[in-house]
Design a protein around this motif. Structure first.
Motif, PDB file in Angstrom:
ATOM      1  N   THR A 182       0.738  -1.281   0.036  1.00  0.00           N
ATOM      2  CA  THR A 182       0.119  -0.009   0.037  1.00  0.00           C
ATOM      3  C   THR A 182       0.848   1.318  -0.030  1.00  0.00           C
ATOM      4  O   THR A 182       1.894   1.437   0.700  1.00  0.00           O
ATOM      5  CB  THR A 182      -0.810   0.041   1.139  1.00  0.00           C
ATOM      6  OG1 THR A 182      -1.676  -1.138   1.250  1.00  0.00           O
ATOM      7  CG2 THR A 182      -1.721   1.476   1.216  1.00  0.00           C
TER       8      THR A 182
ATOM      9  N   LYS B 209       0.545   5.604   0.569  1.00  0.00           N
ATOM     10  CA  LYS B 209      -0.127   6.517   1.057  1.00  0.00           C
ATOM     11  C   LYS B 209       0.602   7.697   1.313  1.00  0.00           C
ATOM     12  O   LYS B 209       1.732   7.843   1.570  1.00  0.00           O
ATOM     13  CB  LYS B 209      -0.549   6.093   2.549  1.00  0.00           C
ATOM     14  CG  LYS B 209      -1.555   6.969   3.230  1.00  0.00           C
ATOM     15  CD  LYS B 209      -2.111   6.388   4.471  1.00  0.00           C
ATOM     16  CE  LYS B 209      -3.152   7.413   5.035  1.00  0.00           C
ATOM     17  NZ  LYS B 209      -3.483   6.655   6.327  1.00  0.00           N
TER      18      LYS B 209
ATOM     19  N   THR C 199      -4.789   6.930  -0.412  1.00  0.00           N
ATOM     20  CA  THR C 199      -4.313   5.473  -0.143  1.00  0.00           C
ATOM     21  C   THR C 199      -4.517   4.623  -1.420  1.00  0.00           C
ATOM     22  O   THR C 199      -5.401   4.539  -2.013  1.00  0.00           O
ATOM     23  CB  THR C 199      -4.877   5.005   1.225  1.00  0.00           C
ATOM     24  OG1 THR C 199      -4.671   5.620   1.999  1.00  0.00           O
ATOM     25  CG2 THR C 199      -4.240   3.493   1.378  1.00  0.00           C
TER      26      THR C 199
ATOM     27  N   PHE D 226      -3.788   0.844  -3.242  1.00  0.00           N
ATOM     28  CA  PHE D 226      -3.290  -0.473  -2.827  1.00  0.00           C
ATOM     29  C   PHE D 226      -2.770  -1.040  -4.302  1.00  0.00           C
ATOM     30  O   PHE D 226      -3.524  -0.871  -5.485  1.00  0.00           O
ATOM     31  CB  PHE D 226      -4.517  -1.420  -2.484  1.00  0.00           C
ATOM     32  CG  PHE D 226      -4.256  -2.845  -2.329  1.00  0.00           C
ATOM     33  CD1 PHE D 226      -3.476  -3.406  -1.271  1.00  0.00           C
ATOM     34  CD2 PHE D 226      -4.903  -3.703  -3.216  1.00  0.00           C
ATOM     35  CE1 PHE D 226      -3.120  -4.881  -1.387  1.00  0.00           C
ATOM     36  CE2 PHE D 226      -4.504  -5.043  -3.414  1.00  0.00           C
ATOM     37  CZ  PHE D 226      -3.787  -5.504  -2.470  1.00  0.00           C
TER      38      PHE D 226
ATOM     39  N   PRO E 239      -8.048  -5.504   0.224  1.00  0.00           N
ATOM     40  CA  PRO E 239      -8.177  -5.208   1.775  1.00  0.00           C
ATOM     41  C   PRO E 239      -9.362  -4.621   2.108  1.00  0.00           C
ATOM     42  O   PRO E 239     -10.274  -4.335   1.260  1.00  0.00           O
ATOM     43  CB  PRO E 239      -7.104  -3.783   1.279  1.00  0.00           C
ATOM     44  CG  PRO E 239      -7.230  -3.448  -0.045  1.00  0.00           C
ATOM     45  CD  PRO E 239      -7.601  -4.969  -0.825  1.00  0.00           C
TER      46      PRO E 239
ATOM     47  N   TRP F 204     -12.931   0.414  -1.780  1.00  0.00           N
ATOM     48  CA  TRP F 204     -11.888   0.750  -2.801  1.00  0.00           C
ATOM     49  C   TRP F 204     -12.594   0.822  -4.142  1.00  0.00           C
ATOM     50  O   TRP F 204     -13.823   0.218  -4.435  1.00  0.00           O
ATOM     51  CB  TRP F 204     -10.819  -0.432  -2.799  1.00  0.00           C
ATOM     52  CG  TRP F 204     -10.160  -0.490  -1.560  1.00  0.00           C
ATOM     53  CD1 TRP F 204     -10.759  -1.316  -0.406  1.00  0.00           C
ATOM     54  CD2 TRP F 204      -9.078  -0.243  -1.032  1.00  0.00           C
ATOM     55  NE1 TRP F 204      -9.747  -1.114   0.643  1.00  0.00           N
ATOM     56  CE2 TRP F 204      -8.632  -0.519   0.169  1.00  0.00           C
ATOM     57  CE3 TRP F 204      -8.110   0.757  -1.728  1.00  0.00           C
ATOM     58  CZ2 TRP F 204      -7.515  -0.196   0.993  1.00  0.00           C
ATOM     59  CZ3 TRP F 204      -6.876   1.052  -1.048  1.00  0.00           C
ATOM     60  CH2 TRP F 204      -6.484   0.551   0.217  1.00  0.00           C
TER      61      TRP F 204
ATOM     62  N   LYS G  68      -8.460   4.057  -2.324  1.00  0.00           N
ATOM     63  CA  LYS G  68      -9.377   3.933  -1.138  1.00  0.00           C
ATOM     64  C   LYS G  68     -10.233   5.029  -1.368  1.00  0.00           C
ATOM     65  O   LYS G  68      -9.963   6.496  -1.555  1.00  0.00           O
ATOM     66  CB  LYS G  68      -8.486   4.043   0.172  1.00  0.00           C
ATOM     67  CG  LYS G  68      -9.418   3.610   1.357  1.00  0.00           C
ATOM     68  CD  LYS G  68      -8.280   3.486   2.714  1.00  0.00           C
ATOM     69  CE  LYS G  68      -9.401   2.783   3.689  1.00  0.00           C
ATOM     70  NZ  LYS G  68      -8.512   2.310   4.900  1.00  0.00           N
TER      71      LYS G  68
END
Length: 548
Positions: A489, A491, A496, A498, A513, A517, A547
């Motif tokens: 991930t 950030k 954020t 992934f 996750p 998302w 995210k």
């Protein structure tokens, strides 16, 4: 002359280098502008629009300084002038102005660890033991039996000591005998090299690629390097057939005094908002040195090691090992990732990549924490050129042929248009290295005309990186492995991302996750959600989620 464009350009953002994408140009092989079969600076000017179309932040130009060309410019005989082969200082100013007009920074390749044996400094140093520059190079007496002072080896093969009949002493050369090492224990040497750096900064460059950055200083006591047990040898920076890999290079490089000089160089660059990327060559401690050299704001900005420039296929397990090692030993530093450059076989061939794998690794590189170096022709998917022995120019390859074919296979001319003479590289009858016939079908013109080409994929991947601050400069958690898939991930602030990459020929499924998302990246993102709630990835497919 120092252009006003250059001055205003570099003043904008002192942290421009963080997360930057840098495009390496090997000038001998990029574009010939005068029909002599050798690329040059005005050729680079002509092709800046292509570089700009990629969306990169900077170019790194390999050496163009005055040189006898025993190692193709990495043997410098005048640090402050352009070799006539490549043009003139005015031509270099044109490179700066043109690149800056397209918003592209310019890094030049500084070779500070050694010079040519034709450099005036070395000619004066070798003339006697008591002249003004007698101590500017690494000189040592023979042992009582006439053999070299210690067991240090050259990376190009054989002893790193060469006997000089004028001084009746040995001089140190970590590379070719024609590349004597400067003595960084001499303060005047350090100042002379800082003056060289300032000359180019004043001319408008935005920074440097620093060749062999951990070779600057040697052990003043000239202690022998210890041997490595066969099982501990890790031939990354030199081929396994070279006995250089049989030593633990504790004393001929990576000495603590290096950091003192790098701090001086960093202080100088800070006044210009310039940045540097260092080359770290060490088979045992490359990533640790990267962390040490780039930690904080006193030494070098970023460095690359050889873990992803080696012949080892980057499986999911290996990528996890490398990235988590970086997190452990260089988390406070800054890496610069590269798959190919002018010194190693092109990664398409080195790792035997098909088209899907090449795309996957390109997207992966753009999602890693650090900066990125791309090598000319990489954006076309060029494989390593297969050359005949009689075509070789590289002394390294000639020395170790056929077990090691040298570096010429990655240095052949750029292919611009297969319909033109020498693929548009040169109008000359012959070129310094032959244009690879295998490369013709991958030329820029052919790639531009094919919407599905790797060239267009590179543009999309670079644009995607630039569109997300988390991918450029954000934090990165530990890489985890799920089968043949790696996941992590990134950030930055409220963003954020992934990332997961299936590094295999087999499809797989992973649990997404927790949280909300949505998929991003357009054509770069080929994963899909299945009825089982898992994310399904085909062979060599990425999954990139933002995210909500």
């Amino acid at each position: 002359m120092t252009s006003q464009i250059s001055k205003t350009h570099i003043a904008k953002d002192p942290d421009w280098w963080r997360g930057a994408v840098i495009y390496q140009i090997y000038p001998r092989s990029y574009q010939d502008s005068n029909g002599d079969g050798i690329g040059d600076l005005l050729g680079i000017v002509r092709r800046i629009p292509h570089v700009a179309s990629l969306g990169v932040d900077a170019i790194w130009i390999s050496p163009f300084f005055t040189s006898p060309m025993r190692d193709f410019g990495y043997d410098v005989s005048d640090y402050c002038d352009v070799d006539p082969m490549f043009g003139s200082l005015a031509d270099f100013d044109a490179v700066i102005e043109t690149a800056h007009s397209f918003g592209i920074k310019v890094l030049i390749d500084l070779v500070l660890s050694h010079t040519s044996d034709q450099h005036p400094w070395f000619k004066e140093s070798r003339a006697s033991k008591d002249n003004d520059k007698a101590n500017w190079y690494v000189w040592a007496d023979a042992k009582p039996d006439g053999t070299p002072p210690n067991n240090w080896l050259s990376i190009f093969g054989g002893s790193s000591w060469q006997w000089d009949t004028t001084r009746c002493q040995y001089y140190l050369h970590n590379f070719l005998t024609e590349q004597p090492d400067l003595n960084f224990h001499e303060p005047q040497v350090q100042q002379a090299l800082l003056d060289v750096s300032q000359f180019w900064l004043d001319r408008g460059v935005d920074g440097f690629r620093l060749d062999t950055i951990n070779f600057y200083t040697h052990d003043a006591e000239l202690r022998d390097n210890p041997a490595l047990a066969e099982e501990d040898r890790n031939p990354i920076t030199a081929p396994a057939v070279n006995p250089y890999t049989w030593q633990d290079h504790l004393y001929d490089k990576t000495r603590p005094e290096n950091l003192i000089f790098l701090a001086k160089l960093r202080s100088l660059m800070n006044g210009y908002n310039a940045a540097a990327v260092g080359e770290i060559g060490d088979d045992q401690r490359g990533l640790e040195i990267l962390g040490e050299y780039t930690r904080g704001d006193e030494h070098i900005h970023m460095s690359y090691a050889f873990e992803l420039l080696s012949g080892k296929m980057p499986t999911a397990a290996y990528v996890e090992e490398v990235m988590n090692k970086v997190d452990e030993v260089a988390g406070d530093g800054w890496a610069c990732w590269a798959f190919s450059n002018h010194d190693v076989p092109r990664h398409i061939s080195r790792w035997n990549l098909g088209d899907s794998a090449a795309r996957c690794f390109t997207t992966l590189m753009m999602c890693l924490r650090g900066s990125v170096c791309l090598y000319q022709g990489e954006e076309l998917g060029l494989p390593e050129a297969d050359l005949r022995f009689e075509d070789l120019q590289d002394p390294y390859g000639i020395r170790f042929w056929p077990a090691f074919k040298g570096r010429d296979g990655c240095r052949t001319p750029m292919v611009w248009d297969e319909a033109n003479h020498h693929a548009g590289f040169s109008d000359a009858f012959t070129t310094w290295l032959p244009v690879s016939g295998e490369h013709l079908k991958l030329s820029v013109a052919s790639s531009e005309a094919n919407p599905g080409s790797l060239l267009h994929h590179y543009r999309k991947a670079i644009a995607f990186r630039h569109a997300h601050s988390s991918l450029r400069t954000g934090a990165m958690d530990r890489v985890t492995v799920i089968g043949n898939t790696i996941a992590f991930t990134r950030k930055s602030g409220d963003e954020t991302v992934f990332c997961a990459f299936n590094l295999s020929d087999d499809p797989c499924a992973i649990d997404p996750p927790a949280g909300k998302w949505h998929a991003v990246g357009g054509e770069l993102n080929s994963a899909h959600a299945g009825p089982d709630g898992k994310v399904h990835l085909g062979p060599w497919q990425p999954c990139i989620l933002l995210k909500q």
